[in-house]
Design a protein around this motif. Structure first.
Motif, PDB file in Angstrom:
ATOM      1  N   SER A 113       1.452   8.515   7.632  1.00  0.00           N
ATOM      2  CA  SER A 113       0.329   9.084   6.904  1.00  0.00           C
ATOM      3  C   SER A 113      -0.337  10.134   7.779  1.00  0.00           C
ATOM      4  CB  SER A 113      -0.687   7.997   6.523  1.00  0.00           C
ATOM      5  OG  SER A 113      -1.197   7.361   7.680  1.00  0.00           O
ATOM      6  N   GLY A 114      -1.169  10.967   7.136  1.00  0.00           N
ATOM      7  CA  GLY A 114      -1.989  11.904   7.889  1.00  0.00           C
ATOM      8  C   GLY A 114      -1.555  13.350   7.860  1.00  0.00           C
TER       9      GLY A 114
ATOM     10  N   CYS B 148       1.800   6.143  12.024  1.00  0.00           N
ATOM     11  CA  CYS B 148       3.026   5.513  11.556  1.00  0.00           C
ATOM     12  C   CYS B 148       2.891   4.020  11.777  1.00  0.00           C
ATOM     13  CB  CYS B 148       4.218   6.095  12.310  1.00  0.00           C
ATOM     14  SG  CYS B 148       5.780   5.796  11.513  1.00  0.00           S
ATOM     15  N   GLU B 149       2.824   3.279  10.700  1.00  0.00           N
ATOM     16  CA  GLU B 149       2.619   1.833  10.773  1.00  0.00           C
ATOM     17  C   GLU B 149       3.927   1.117  10.510  1.00  0.00           C
ATOM     18  OE1 GLU B 149      -0.374   0.336   8.172  1.00  0.00           O
ATOM     19  OE2 GLU B 149      -0.190  -1.729   8.882  1.00  0.00           O
ATOM     20  N   ALA B 150       4.252   0.209  11.408  1.00  0.00           N
ATOM     21  CA  ALA B 150       5.522  -0.502  11.342  1.00  0.00           C
ATOM     22  C   ALA B 150       5.325  -1.944  10.896  1.00  0.00           C
ATOM     23  CB  ALA B 150       6.202  -0.481  12.706  1.00  0.00           C
TER      24      ALA B 150
ATOM     25  N   ASN C 185      -0.056  25.718  15.335  1.00  0.00           N
ATOM     26  CA  ASN C 185       0.307  27.076  14.963  1.00  0.00           C
ATOM     27  C   ASN C 185       1.379  27.026  13.877  1.00  0.00           C
ATOM     28  OD1 ASN C 185       3.026  27.118  16.288  1.00  0.00           O
ATOM     29  ND2 ASN C 185       1.776  26.841  18.131  1.00  0.00           N
ATOM     30  N   PRO C 186       1.619  28.142  13.200  1.00  0.00           N
ATOM     31  CA  PRO C 186       2.562  28.117  12.073  1.00  0.00           C
ATOM     32  C   PRO C 186       3.960  27.630  12.456  1.00  0.00           C
ATOM     33  CG  PRO C 186       1.205  30.075  11.933  1.00  0.00           C
ATOM     34  CD  PRO C 186       0.874  29.418  13.249  1.00  0.00           C
ATOM     35  N   GLU C 187       4.340  27.788  13.718  1.00  0.00           N
ATOM     36  CA  GLU C 187       5.659  27.312  14.154  1.00  0.00           C
ATOM     37  C   GLU C 187       5.754  25.791  14.172  1.00  0.00           C
ATOM     38  OE1 GLU C 187       5.147  31.230  14.664  1.00  0.00           O
ATOM     39  OE2 GLU C 187       3.948  29.825  15.861  1.00  0.00           O
ATOM     40  N   ASP C 188       4.632  25.120  14.045  1.00  0.00           N
ATOM     41  CA  ASP C 188       4.628  23.660  13.976  1.00  0.00           C
ATOM     42  C   ASP C 188       4.858  23.154  12.552  1.00  0.00           C
ATOM     43  OD1 ASP C 188       1.929  23.784  16.307  1.00  0.00           O
ATOM     44  OD2 ASP C 188       4.003  23.226  16.758  1.00  0.00           O
ATOM     45  N   THR C 189       4.909  24.038  11.596  1.00  0.00           N
ATOM     46  CA  THR C 189       5.147  23.638  10.205  1.00  0.00           C
ATOM     47  C   THR C 189       6.510  22.979  10.073  1.00  0.00           C
ATOM     48  OG1 THR C 189       3.719  25.359   9.283  1.00  0.00           O
ATOM     49  CG2 THR C 189       5.465  24.480   7.856  1.00  0.00           C
ATOM     50  N   ALA C 190       6.515  21.756   9.554  1.00  0.00           N
ATOM     51  CA  ALA C 190       7.765  20.992   9.456  1.00  0.00           C
ATOM     52  C   ALA C 190       7.471  19.679   8.750  1.00  0.00           C
ATOM     53  CB  ALA C 190       8.343  20.705  10.845  1.00  0.00           C
ATOM     54  N   VAL C 191       8.535  18.988   8.399  1.00  0.00           N
ATOM     55  CA  VAL C 191       8.419  17.583   8.026  1.00  0.00           C
ATOM     56  C   VAL C 191       8.546  16.773   9.308  1.00  0.00           C
ATOM     57  CG1 VAL C 191       9.389  15.684   6.693  1.00  0.00           C
ATOM     58  CG2 VAL C 191       9.354  18.002   5.734  1.00  0.00           C
ATOM     59  N   TYR C 192       7.591  15.917   9.542  1.00  0.00           N
ATOM     60  CA  TYR C 192       7.556  15.113  10.763  1.00  0.00           C
ATOM     61  C   TYR C 192       7.984  13.682  10.443  1.00  0.00           C
ATOM     62  CZ  TYR C 192       5.279  18.768  13.439  1.00  0.00           C
ATOM     63  OH  TYR C 192       5.010  19.943  14.096  1.00  0.00           O
ATOM     64  N   TYR C 193       8.808  13.146  11.313  1.00  0.00           N
ATOM     65  CA  TYR C 193       9.330  11.791  11.150  1.00  0.00           C
ATOM     66  C   TYR C 193       8.999  10.972  12.388  1.00  0.00           C
ATOM     67  CZ  TYR C 193      12.303  13.992   7.602  1.00  0.00           C
ATOM     68  OH  TYR C 193      12.771  14.687   6.521  1.00  0.00           O
TER      69      TYR C 193
ATOM     70  N   GLY D  87       8.964  10.440   6.548  1.00  0.00           N
ATOM     71  CA  GLY D  87       8.735  11.871   6.708  1.00  0.00           C
ATOM     72  C   GLY D  87       7.453  12.299   6.027  1.00  0.00           C
ATOM     73  N   ILE D  88       6.749  13.218   6.675  1.00  0.00           N
ATOM     74  CA  ILE D  88       5.492  13.697   6.118  1.00  0.00           C
ATOM     75  C   ILE D  88       5.346  15.182   6.442  1.00  0.00           C
ATOM     76  CG2 ILE D  88       4.053  13.138   8.127  1.00  0.00           C
ATOM     77  CD1 ILE D  88       2.005  12.018   6.026  1.00  0.00           C
ATOM     78  N   GLN D  89       4.877  15.922   5.453  1.00  0.00           N
ATOM     79  CA  GLN D  89       4.795  17.364   5.598  1.00  0.00           C
ATOM     80  C   GLN D  89       3.551  17.771   6.380  1.00  0.00           C
ATOM     81  OE1 GLN D  89       7.023  19.843   4.369  1.00  0.00           O
ATOM     82  NE2 GLN D  89       5.753  21.177   5.657  1.00  0.00           N
ATOM     83  N   VAL D  90       3.761  18.651   7.343  1.00  0.00           N
ATOM     84  CA  VAL D  90       2.674  19.313   8.057  1.00  0.00           C
ATOM     85  C   VAL D  90       2.851  20.809   7.856  1.00  0.00           C
ATOM     86  CG1 VAL D  90       1.699  19.832  10.321  1.00  0.00           C
ATOM     87  CG2 VAL D  90       2.403  17.490   9.761  1.00  0.00           C
ATOM     88  N   THR D  91       1.837  21.446   7.304  1.00  0.00           N
ATOM     89  CA  THR D  91       1.890  22.883   7.053  1.00  0.00           C
ATOM     90  C   THR D  91       0.719  23.554   7.756  1.00  0.00           C
ATOM     91  OG1 THR D  91       2.918  22.531   4.898  1.00  0.00           O
ATOM     92  CG2 THR D  91       1.964  24.702   5.319  1.00  0.00           C
TER      93      THR D  91
END
Length: 127
Positions: free
Chosen positions: A7-8, A22-24, A87-95, A120-124
């Motif tokens: 989340s987040g 990330c809760e396990a 920064n924009p280069e950090d835009t990605a799906v994070y796992y 996976g969670i989107q960071v834009t």
């Protein structure tokens, strides 16, 4: 049943911050190290970090050093990725990932040590 729930994520302006959680559940939290991966559009997935909860050792790629911090709350079976100065280069799906150790962080073999993946969670990051 294993659950590894992230989340987040979301949209943030350049220079801003986000914290991913990330809760396990369903496996023994303390038996693993924890990694974060990301996959940007059109790029391969890359390992961003590896965090040894037992002693706090952290490994991360150069591009996030000084900006991203990694922590855990063992009582909550949760790991965190605090991302600052985005920064924009950090835009990605994070796992997030439960990893059988950090020894191979930075190598192609690292992802093969993952036993459990978050969804996976989107960071834009907008410019």
């Amino acid at each position: 049943e294993v659950h590894f729930v992230e989340s987040g994520g979301g949209l943030v302006q350049a220079g801003g911050s986000l914290r991913l959680s990330c809760e396990a559940s369903g496996f023994t939290f303390a038996h693993y190290a924890y990694g974060w991966f990301r996959q940007a559009p059109g790029k391969e997935r890359e390992g961003v970090s590896c965090f040894v909860i037992r002693d706090g050792r952290t490994y991360s790629i150069d591009s996030v050093k000084g900006r991203f911090t990694f922590s855990s709350d063992n009582a909550k079976n949760t790991v965190y990725l605090q991302m600052n100065s985005l920064n924009p280069e950090d835009t990605a799906v994070y796992y997030c990932a439960a990893v059988r150790g950090c020894d191979y962080f930075g190598t192609d073999f690292y992802s093969r040590l993952v036993d459990y993946w978050g969804q996976g969670i989107q960071v834009t990051v907008s410019s």
